[in-house]
Scaffold this motif. Structure first.
Motif, PDB file in Angstrom:
ATOM      1  N   GLN A 145      73.607  91.200  14.016  1.00  0.00           N
ATOM      2  CA  GLN A 145      74.909  90.554  13.893  1.00  0.00           C
ATOM      3  C   GLN A 145      75.559  90.553  15.265  1.00  0.00           C
ATOM      4  OE1 GLN A 145      76.902  92.906  10.941  1.00  0.00           O
ATOM      5  NE2 GLN A 145      77.497  94.484  12.377  1.00  0.00           N
ATOM      6  N   VAL A 146      76.361  89.535  15.491  1.00  0.00           N
ATOM      7  CA  VAL A 146      76.938  89.340  16.820  1.00  0.00           C
ATOM      8  C   VAL A 146      78.438  89.102  16.703  1.00  0.00           C
ATOM      9  CG1 VAL A 146      77.009  87.810  18.840  1.00  0.00           C
ATOM     10  CG2 VAL A 146      74.810  88.405  17.804  1.00  0.00           C
ATOM     11  N   GLY A 147      79.190  89.701  17.599  1.00  0.00           N
ATOM     12  CA  GLY A 147      80.578  89.351  17.838  1.00  0.00           C
ATOM     13  C   GLY A 147      80.697  88.929  19.288  1.00  0.00           C
ATOM     14  N   ASP A 148      81.299  87.787  19.542  1.00  0.00           N
ATOM     15  CA  ASP A 148      81.375  87.271  20.908  1.00  0.00           C
ATOM     16  C   ASP A 148      82.741  86.629  21.129  1.00  0.00           C
ATOM     17  OD1 ASP A 148      79.328  86.288  23.311  1.00  0.00           O
ATOM     18  OD2 ASP A 148      81.018  84.932  22.993  1.00  0.00           O
ATOM     19  N   VAL A 149      83.423  87.043  22.174  1.00  0.00           N
ATOM     20  CA  VAL A 149      84.703  86.431  22.542  1.00  0.00           C
ATOM     21  C   VAL A 149      84.619  85.994  23.993  1.00  0.00           C
ATOM     22  CG1 VAL A 149      85.666  88.747  22.987  1.00  0.00           C
ATOM     23  CG2 VAL A 149      87.196  86.790  22.813  1.00  0.00           C
ATOM     24  N   ASP A 150      84.973  84.746  24.244  1.00  0.00           N
ATOM     25  CA  ASP A 150      84.986  84.196  25.591  1.00  0.00           C
ATOM     26  C   ASP A 150      86.391  83.686  25.899  1.00  0.00           C
ATOM     27  OD1 ASP A 150      84.690  82.925  27.995  1.00  0.00           O
ATOM     28  OD2 ASP A 150      83.027  81.639  27.390  1.00  0.00           O
ATOM     29  N   ALA A 151      87.143  84.511  26.608  1.00  0.00           N
ATOM     30  CA  ALA A 151      88.462  84.113  27.106  1.00  0.00           C
ATOM     31  C   ALA A 151      88.424  84.179  28.623  1.00  0.00           C
ATOM     32  CB  ALA A 151      89.547  85.025  26.546  1.00  0.00           C
ATOM     33  N   ASN A 152      87.312  83.722  29.173  1.00  0.00           N
ATOM     34  CA  ASN A 152      87.069  83.846  30.598  1.00  0.00           C
ATOM     35  C   ASN A 152      87.498  82.599  31.365  1.00  0.00           C
ATOM     36  OD1 ASN A 152      86.101  85.721  32.525  1.00  0.00           O
ATOM     37  ND2 ASN A 152      84.312  84.445  32.875  1.00  0.00           N
ATOM     38  N   GLY A 153      87.924  81.550  30.645  1.00  0.00           N
ATOM     39  CA  GLY A 153      88.392  80.341  31.315  1.00  0.00           C
ATOM     40  C   GLY A 153      89.874  80.429  31.590  1.00  0.00           C
ATOM     41  N   ASP A 154      90.684  79.913  30.670  1.00  0.00           N
ATOM     42  CA  ASP A 154      92.134  79.995  30.819  1.00  0.00           C
ATOM     43  C   ASP A 154      92.685  81.342  30.382  1.00  0.00           C
ATOM     44  OD1 ASP A 154      92.641  77.274  31.756  1.00  0.00           O
ATOM     45  OD2 ASP A 154      91.881  76.684  29.803  1.00  0.00           O
ATOM     46  N   GLY A 155      92.002  81.992  29.430  1.00  0.00           N
ATOM     47  CA  GLY A 155      92.385  83.330  29.028  1.00  0.00           C
ATOM     48  C   GLY A 155      93.771  83.408  28.410  1.00  0.00           C
ATOM     49  N   VAL A 156      94.453  84.507  28.672  1.00  0.00           N
ATOM     50  CA  VAL A 156      95.816  84.741  28.187  1.00  0.00           C
ATOM     51  C   VAL A 156      96.752  84.676  29.383  1.00  0.00           C
ATOM     52  CG1 VAL A 156      97.378  86.385  27.107  1.00  0.00           C
ATOM     53  CG2 VAL A 156      95.034  86.139  26.248  1.00  0.00           C
ATOM     54  N   SER A 157      97.793  83.867  29.287  1.00  0.00           N
ATOM     55  CA  SER A 157      98.672  83.664  30.429  1.00  0.00           C
ATOM     56  C   SER A 157     100.138  83.613  30.013  1.00  0.00           C
ATOM     57  CB  SER A 157      98.305  82.373  31.173  1.00  0.00           C
ATOM     58  OG  SER A 157      98.425  81.255  30.315  1.00  0.00           O
ATOM     59  N   TRP A 158     101.002  83.889  30.976  1.00  0.00           N
ATOM     60  CA  TRP A 158     102.450  83.718  30.810  1.00  0.00           C
ATOM     61  C   TRP A 158     102.725  82.244  30.542  1.00  0.00           C
ATOM     62  CZ3 TRP A 158     106.630  87.003  30.826  1.00  0.00           C
ATOM     63  CH2 TRP A 158     107.891  86.456  31.056  1.00  0.00           C
ATOM     64  N   ASP A 159     103.569  81.959  29.528  1.00  0.00           N
ATOM     65  CA  ASP A 159     103.814  80.567  29.156  1.00  0.00           C
ATOM     66  C   ASP A 159     105.280  80.173  29.298  1.00  0.00           C
ATOM     67  OD1 ASP A 159     102.588  78.173  28.452  1.00  0.00           O
ATOM     68  OD2 ASP A 159     102.972  78.424  26.314  1.00  0.00           O
ATOM     69  N   GLY A 160     106.014  80.912  30.110  1.00  0.00           N
ATOM     70  CA  GLY A 160     107.359  80.503  30.468  1.00  0.00           C
ATOM     71  C   GLY A 160     108.474  81.206  29.708  1.00  0.00           C
ATOM     72  N   ILE A 161     109.662  81.196  30.303  1.00  0.00           N
ATOM     73  CA  ILE A 161     110.865  81.750  29.674  1.00  0.00           C
ATOM     74  C   ILE A 161     111.421  80.730  28.695  1.00  0.00           C
ATOM     75  CG2 ILE A 161     113.220  82.557  30.077  1.00  0.00           C
ATOM     76  CD1 ILE A 161     112.256  83.478  32.865  1.00  0.00           C
ATOM     77  N   VAL A 162     111.688  81.170  27.471  1.00  0.00           N
ATOM     78  CA  VAL A 162     112.241  80.296  26.432  1.00  0.00           C
ATOM     79  C   VAL A 162     113.764  80.266  26.512  1.00  0.00           C
ATOM     80  CG1 VAL A 162     112.452  79.933  23.938  1.00  0.00           C
ATOM     81  CG2 VAL A 162     110.273  80.693  24.916  1.00  0.00           C
ATOM     82  N   SER A 163     114.374  81.456  26.559  1.00  0.00           N
ATOM     83  CA  SER A 163     115.836  81.530  26.558  1.00  0.00           C
ATOM     84  C   SER A 163     116.284  82.950  26.851  1.00  0.00           C
ATOM     85  CB  SER A 163     116.407  81.086  25.200  1.00  0.00           C
ATOM     86  OG  SER A 163     115.972  81.962  24.159  1.00  0.00           O
ATOM     87  N   VAL A 164     117.558  83.073  27.135  1.00  0.00           N
ATOM     88  CA  VAL A 164     118.248  84.367  27.140  1.00  0.00           C
ATOM     89  C   VAL A 164     119.304  84.281  26.045  1.00  0.00           C
ATOM     90  CG1 VAL A 164     119.745  85.918  28.436  1.00  0.00           C
ATOM     91  CG2 VAL A 164     117.792  84.826  29.573  1.00  0.00           C
ATOM     92  N   ASN A 165     119.348  85.297  25.201  1.00  0.00           N
ATOM     93  CA  ASN A 165     120.215  85.255  24.021  1.00  0.00           C
ATOM     94  C   ASN A 165     121.168  86.434  24.010  1.00  0.00           C
ATOM     95  OD1 ASN A 165     117.611  83.856  23.474  1.00  0.00           O
ATOM     96  ND2 ASN A 165     118.609  83.318  21.564  1.00  0.00           N
ATOM     97  N   ALA A 166     122.340  86.203  23.437  1.00  0.00           N
ATOM     98  CA  ALA A 166     123.303  87.278  23.237  1.00  0.00           C
ATOM     99  C   ALA A 166     122.858  88.162  22.079  1.00  0.00           C
ATOM    100  CB  ALA A 166     124.689  86.690  22.978  1.00  0.00           C
ATOM    101  N   ALA A 167     123.571  89.249  21.850  1.00  0.00           N
ATOM    102  CA  ALA A 167     123.183  90.219  20.829  1.00  0.00           C
ATOM    103  C   ALA A 167     123.110  89.588  19.443  1.00  0.00           C
ATOM    104  CB  ALA A 167     124.169  91.381  20.823  1.00  0.00           C
ATOM    105  N   GLY A 168     123.958  88.593  19.183  1.00  0.00           N
ATOM    106  CA  GLY A 168     123.955  87.940  17.882  1.00  0.00           C
ATOM    107  C   GLY A 168     122.880  86.888  17.732  1.00  0.00           C
ATOM    108  N   GLY A 169     122.113  86.636  18.789  1.00  0.00           N
ATOM    109  CA  GLY A 169     121.015  85.676  18.733  1.00  0.00           C
ATOM    110  C   GLY A 169     121.328  84.332  19.355  1.00  0.00           C
ATOM    111  N   GLN A 170     122.591  84.050  19.647  1.00  0.00           N
ATOM    112  CA  GLN A 170     122.941  82.743  20.201  1.00  0.00           C
ATOM    113  C   GLN A 170     122.456  82.628  21.650  1.00  0.00           C
ATOM    114  OE1 GLN A 170     124.999  85.159  19.241  1.00  0.00           O
ATOM    115  NE2 GLN A 170     126.933  85.178  20.371  1.00  0.00           N
ATOM    116  N   VAL A 171     121.975  81.440  22.002  1.00  0.00           N
ATOM    117  CA  VAL A 171     121.497  81.181  23.355  1.00  0.00           C
ATOM    118  C   VAL A 171     122.678  81.149  24.310  1.00  0.00           C
ATOM    119  CG1 VAL A 171     120.327  79.502  24.833  1.00  0.00           C
ATOM    120  CG2 VAL A 171     119.504  79.909  22.503  1.00  0.00           C
ATOM    121  N   VAL A 172     122.503  81.777  25.482  1.00  0.00           N
ATOM    122  CA  VAL A 172     123.568  81.781  26.485  1.00  0.00           C
ATOM    123  C   VAL A 172     123.093  81.021  27.715  1.00  0.00           C
ATOM    124  CG1 VAL A 172     124.483  83.983  25.672  1.00  0.00           C
ATOM    125  CG2 VAL A 172     122.814  83.963  27.529  1.00  0.00           C
TER     126      VAL A 172
END
Length: 305
Positions: free
Chosen positions: A249-276
């Protein structure tokens, strides 16, 4: 027994594979990070979070090989590990850099092997200070995305492969909150902000192309610096152990190309969840984390963005 070479803040540290010590997100350089590869002939099926020290967490008893390396600033580091103890054949490698992790892992064994595995994980640490003239000292959230792209293949009775991403604030895992979203990652019973895309076989070969992102929401205090760690893992092993089938049996993962990367800042939010708006973000490295570090999917032939 393989020697594991670690480079931390420019100083070489040599430790022996199997010793219960190694690099983790807690002691890796900031800004910077690390990558760690380890293979086991059998294990406890520990299911480690990326960023933890696998040499300690999964134990040294059945380690066949391991290597780790830390890096500082906007550089990178690579590690690999491989070993065999028939019917187990395992190999793994990866590269971590500031904003991206690439990994590939493969495990070949039989169904009655006791959780053989091949694991590579790594990532980066950065410090941020998020300020707002009207919110100094108040709580809020820093919201960003990470993108994962990989190919997963499993065969046999219980082949297994997965890619996972975890985040840390000031060396601690972060509980899920209303602004967190696992995107198209698999539903899992995690209480912290950890996501995973996985695949397992049940006697029939299977494959999966992973291309997804998840949204992470880090609690902050405006004007107060904090350390953020983002770490990814590529793991290959067994879904279960049992039966008496000699079929590989085989398990194989190939994330050697683009892999896992930072995908940008979405927002900064106040304590109540509203975008500031009107905030400023200062990173310890001076790097601009506003946009995505993911590779472009298409060429912009007509220059329209």
């Amino acid at each position: 027994m393989r020697v594991v070479a670690s480079l931390v803040s420019g100083a070489s540290l040599i430790v022996v594979a199997g010793a219960w010590a190694g690099i983790s997100q807690a002691n890796a350089p900031t800004p910077g990070g690390f990558v760690q590869s380890v293979v086991y002939s059998q294990s406890s099926g520990c299911g480690p979070r990326p960023g933890a020290d696998l040499l300690t967490l999964c134990g040294p008893t059945f380690q066949l090989d391991a290597e780790e390396l830390a890096y500082t600033g906007m550089s990178s580091a690579s590690s690999s590990a491989a070993g065999s103890l028939p019917p187990v054949f395992v190999s793994t490698r990866g590269t971590a850099e500031f904003g991206r992790v690439r990994m590939s892992s493969r495990c070949e064994c039989t169904s009655f092997t006791l959780f053989a595995s091949a694991l590579t994980h790594g990532g980066w640490n950065e410090t941020f200070t998020i300020s707002h003239p009207a919110l100094t000292g108040q709580s809020g959230f820093f919201v960003f995305k990470a993108r994962a792209r990989a190919s997963l293949i499993t065969t046999g009775l219980a082949g297994s492969a997965y890619v996972g991403v975890a985040v840390y604030k000031d060396n601690a895992t972060i509980l899920r909150n209303s602004l967190f979203s696992n995107g198209n990652a698999d539903p899992i019973g995690a209480s912290d902000q950890y996501v995973q895309w996985g695949l397992a076989s049940f006697g029939v070969p299977d494959s999966r192309i992973v291309d997804g992102n998840a949204t992470f929401a880090v609690p902050i205090v405006f004007g107060t610096p904090f350390k953020l760690g983002v770490y990814a893992i590529g793991g290959a092993g067994q879904r279960a152990s049992g039966g008496n089938s000699p079929v590989p049996q085989v398990g194989d993962v190939d994330a050697n190309g683009d892999g896992v990367s930072w995908d940008g800042i979405v927002s900064v939010n106040a304590a109540g969840g509203q975008v500031v708006s009107g905030y400023t973000i200062v990173s310890g490295s001076g790097k601009d984390w506003t946009g995505s570090f993911a590779a472009c999917d298409d060429i912009d032939f007509n220059n329209n963005g």
